[in-house]
Scaffold this motif. Structure first.
Motif, PDB file in Angstrom:
ATOM      1  N   SER A   1     -50.567  -2.516 -45.731  1.00  0.00           N
ATOM      2  CA  SER A   1     -50.905  -1.877 -47.003  1.00  0.00           C
ATOM      3  C   SER A   1     -52.400  -1.974 -47.285  1.00  0.00           C
ATOM      4  N   GLY A   2     -52.989  -3.146 -47.006  1.00  0.00           N
ATOM      5  CA  GLY A   2     -54.432  -3.307 -47.207  1.00  0.00           C
ATOM      6  C   GLY A   2     -55.242  -2.408 -46.293  1.00  0.00           C
ATOM      7  N   THR A   3     -54.780  -2.258 -45.050  1.00  0.00           N
ATOM      8  CA  THR A   3     -55.473  -1.385 -44.104  1.00  0.00           C
ATOM      9  C   THR A   3     -55.422   0.065 -44.572  1.00  0.00           C
ATOM     10  N   LEU A   4     -54.248   0.539 -44.975  1.00  0.00           N
ATOM     11  CA  LEU A   4     -54.122   1.919 -45.467  1.00  0.00           C
ATOM     12  C   LEU A   4     -54.983   2.153 -46.708  1.00  0.00           C
ATOM     13  N   MET A   5     -55.010   1.160 -47.589  1.00  0.00           N
ATOM     14  CA  MET A   5     -55.799   1.280 -48.804  1.00  0.00           C
ATOM     15  C   MET A   5     -57.283   1.420 -48.462  1.00  0.00           C
ATOM     16  N   ARG A   6     -57.761   0.601 -47.532  1.00  0.00           N
ATOM     17  CA  ARG A   6     -59.188   0.643 -47.185  1.00  0.00           C
ATOM     18  C   ARG A   6     -59.542   1.879 -46.355  1.00  0.00           C
ATOM     19  N   VAL A   7     -58.586   2.386 -45.577  1.00  0.00           N
ATOM     20  CA  VAL A   7     -58.835   3.665 -44.879  1.00  0.00           C
ATOM     21  C   VAL A   7     -59.057   4.762 -45.917  1.00  0.00           C
ATOM     22  N   GLY A   8     -58.232   4.765 -46.961  1.00  0.00           N
ATOM     23  CA  GLY A   8     -58.392   5.742 -48.032  1.00  0.00           C
ATOM     24  C   GLY A   8     -59.708   5.597 -48.765  1.00  0.00           C
ATOM     25  N   GLU A   9     -60.244   4.380 -48.796  1.00  0.00           N
ATOM     26  CA  GLU A   9     -61.540   4.148 -49.449  1.00  0.00           C
ATOM     27  C   GLU A   9     -62.705   4.508 -48.535  1.00  0.00           C
ATOM     28  N   GLY A  10     -62.416   4.774 -47.243  1.00  0.00           N
ATOM     29  CA  GLY A  10     -63.471   5.204 -46.330  1.00  0.00           C
ATOM     30  C   GLY A  10     -64.078   4.124 -45.454  1.00  0.00           C
ATOM     31  N   PHE A  11     -63.427   2.971 -45.332  1.00  0.00           N
ATOM     32  CA  PHE A  11     -63.937   1.903 -44.472  1.00  0.00           C
ATOM     33  C   PHE A  11     -63.674   2.255 -43.011  1.00  0.00           C
ATOM     34  N   SER A  12     -64.752   2.401 -42.223  1.00  0.00           N
ATOM     35  CA  SER A  12     -64.592   2.842 -40.838  1.00  0.00           C
ATOM     36  C   SER A  12     -63.920   1.778 -39.971  1.00  0.00           C
ATOM     37  N   MET A  13     -64.175   0.480 -40.238  1.00  0.00           N
ATOM     38  CA  MET A  13     -63.533  -0.566 -39.442  1.00  0.00           C
ATOM     39  C   MET A  13     -62.013  -0.531 -39.608  1.00  0.00           C
ATOM     40  N   GLN A  14     -61.567  -0.171 -40.817  1.00  0.00           N
ATOM     41  CA  GLN A  14     -60.134  -0.123 -41.072  1.00  0.00           C
ATOM     42  C   GLN A  14     -59.483   1.062 -40.362  1.00  0.00           C
ATOM     43  N   VAL A  15     -60.238   2.135 -40.102  1.00  0.00           N
ATOM     44  CA  VAL A  15     -59.712   3.253 -39.311  1.00  0.00           C
ATOM     45  C   VAL A  15     -59.404   2.761 -37.905  1.00  0.00           C
ATOM     46  N   LEU A  16     -60.302   1.941 -37.361  1.00  0.00           N
ATOM     47  CA  LEU A  16     -60.072   1.344 -36.040  1.00  0.00           C
ATOM     48  C   LEU A  16     -58.863   0.417 -36.073  1.00  0.00           C
ATOM     49  N   SER A  17     -58.757  -0.371 -37.135  1.00  0.00           N
ATOM     50  CA  SER A  17     -57.598  -1.264 -37.301  1.00  0.00           C
ATOM     51  C   SER A  17     -56.305  -0.469 -37.364  1.00  0.00           C
ATOM     52  N   LEU A  18     -56.326   0.651 -38.113  1.00  0.00           N
ATOM     53  CA  LEU A  18     -55.137   1.497 -38.233  1.00  0.00           C
ATOM     54  C   LEU A  18     -54.745   2.067 -36.877  1.00  0.00           C
ATOM     55  N   PHE A  19     -55.735   2.489 -36.101  1.00  0.00           N
ATOM     56  CA  PHE A  19     -55.452   3.032 -34.775  1.00  0.00           C
ATOM     57  C   PHE A  19     -54.735   1.990 -33.917  1.00  0.00           C
ATOM     58  N   PHE A  20     -55.259   0.760 -33.888  1.00  0.00           N
ATOM     59  CA  PHE A  20     -54.639  -0.283 -33.074  1.00  0.00           C
ATOM     60  C   PHE A  20     -53.339  -0.798 -33.686  1.00  0.00           C
ATOM     61  N   PHE A  21     -53.184  -0.620 -35.002  1.00  0.00           N
ATOM     62  CA  PHE A  21     -51.914  -0.940 -35.642  1.00  0.00           C
ATOM     63  C   PHE A  21     -50.821  -0.030 -35.074  1.00  0.00           C
ATOM     64  N   VAL A  22     -51.156   1.264 -34.948  1.00  0.00           N
ATOM     65  CA  VAL A  22     -50.204   2.232 -34.387  1.00  0.00           C
ATOM     66  C   VAL A  22     -49.942   1.923 -32.909  1.00  0.00           C
ATOM     67  N   VAL A  23     -51.019   1.648 -32.153  1.00  0.00           N
ATOM     68  CA  VAL A  23     -50.867   1.316 -30.732  1.00  0.00           C
ATOM     69  C   VAL A  23     -49.981   0.082 -30.565  1.00  0.00           C
ATOM     70  N   GLY A  24     -50.249  -0.964 -31.363  1.00  0.00           N
ATOM     71  CA  GLY A  24     -49.449  -2.190 -31.286  1.00  0.00           C
ATOM     72  C   GLY A  24     -47.992  -1.956 -31.646  1.00  0.00           C
ATOM     73  N   SER A  25     -47.755  -1.105 -32.656  1.00  0.00           N
ATOM     74  CA  SER A  25     -46.373  -0.794 -33.051  1.00  0.00           C
ATOM     75  C   SER A  25     -45.635  -0.077 -31.926  1.00  0.00           C
ATOM     76  N   LEU A  26     -46.304   0.880 -31.281  1.00  0.00           N
ATOM     77  CA  LEU A  26     -45.686   1.598 -30.160  1.00  0.00           C
ATOM     78  C   LEU A  26     -45.429   0.665 -28.981  1.00  0.00           C
ATOM     79  N   TRP A  27     -46.388  -0.221 -28.716  1.00  0.00           N
ATOM     80  CA  TRP A  27     -46.220  -1.198 -27.630  1.00  0.00           C
ATOM     81  C   TRP A  27     -45.047  -2.132 -27.941  1.00  0.00           C
ATOM     82  N   GLY A  28     -44.976  -2.580 -29.201  1.00  0.00           N
ATOM     83  CA  GLY A  28     -43.872  -3.447 -29.608  1.00  0.00           C
ATOM     84  C   GLY A  28     -42.520  -2.753 -29.479  1.00  0.00           C
ATOM     85  N   ALA A  29     -42.464  -1.480 -29.867  1.00  0.00           N
ATOM     86  CA  ALA A  29     -41.215  -0.719 -29.733  1.00  0.00           C
ATOM     87  C   ALA A  29     -40.827  -0.567 -28.264  1.00  0.00           C
TER      88      ALA A  29
END
Length: 197
Positions: free
Chosen positions: A116-144
């Motif tokens: 939730s914090g990552t999504l919130m900060r992506v919406g605020e325009g934090f570029s580091m959080q965009v990278l975090s979101l990308f790897f969040f998705v990658v990690g979720s797919l890897w976990g699945a």
């Protein structure tokens, strides 16, 4: 920006009323999330760093409210002889639980926030959080992808705990609310102690 948001909402409503509703709910959820600074990582981090337990207590209140709501929904189905919603998601507690919590905790600290914090900060325009979101998705797919292996070797070897099976429906919710209440009191005392120090 407001005109674009309203325009997208109208466009989605012409495709499907549900899509328009989802758009409005998503916007409201994002607005509340951003204004409240609600973040599970902050609820664990702030007591150690600043001594503040405001978000910690908010998370505990959210757990208490949802516990009551979900118990009512589940008991309603149980009392009618219907399958209990979500019962298939009660999985055994095993080494996989501890390993997953440890890895997720490290990831949250490195990313600087939970989902939730990552999504919130992506919406605020934090570029580091965009990278975090990308790897969040990658990690979720890897976990699945690897979930079957973890389930076979660790999860199925653990023991599933469903509190109503252990304490009964009323006992289960009472035990859960007591634990949440004790954590709330401990968080309040922690903040008061830090402020007095």
């Amino acid at each position: 920006a407001t005109i674009i948001v309203i325009g997208i909402g109208i466009f989605l409503s012409t495709i499907s009323a549900s899509l328009g509703l989802f758009w409005v709910i998503g916007l409201c959820f994002g607005f509340i999330l951003q204004k409240s600074r609600f973040c599970f990582t902050a609820s664990m981090r702030d007591p150690a760093l600043t001594g503040s337990t405001t978000i910690t207590r908010a998370v505990l209140i959210a757990f208490a409210v949802t516990s009551i709501g979900f118990t009512a929904i589940k008991y309603g189905a149980f009392s009618k002889g219907l399958p209990i919603p979500g019962q298939s998601y009660v999985v055994p507690v095993s080494f996989a639980t501890a390993a997953g919590a440890f890895m997720f905790g490290i990831g949250m600290v490195i990313a600087g926030g939970c989902a939730s914090g990552t999504l919130m900060r992506v919406g605020e325009g934090f570029s580091m959080q965009v990278l975090s979101l990308f790897f969040f998705v990658v990690g979720s797919l890897w976990g699945a992808h690897d979930f079957g292996w973890w389930k076979l070797h660790f999860i199925l070897k653990g023991k599933a705990v469903f509190l109503p099976d252990v304490f009964g429906w009323i006992g289960g919710i009472v035990v859960q609310l007591l634990i949440i209440g004790c954590l709330y009191i401990a968080a309040d005392k922690w903040e008061n102690r830090k402020q007095d120090a």
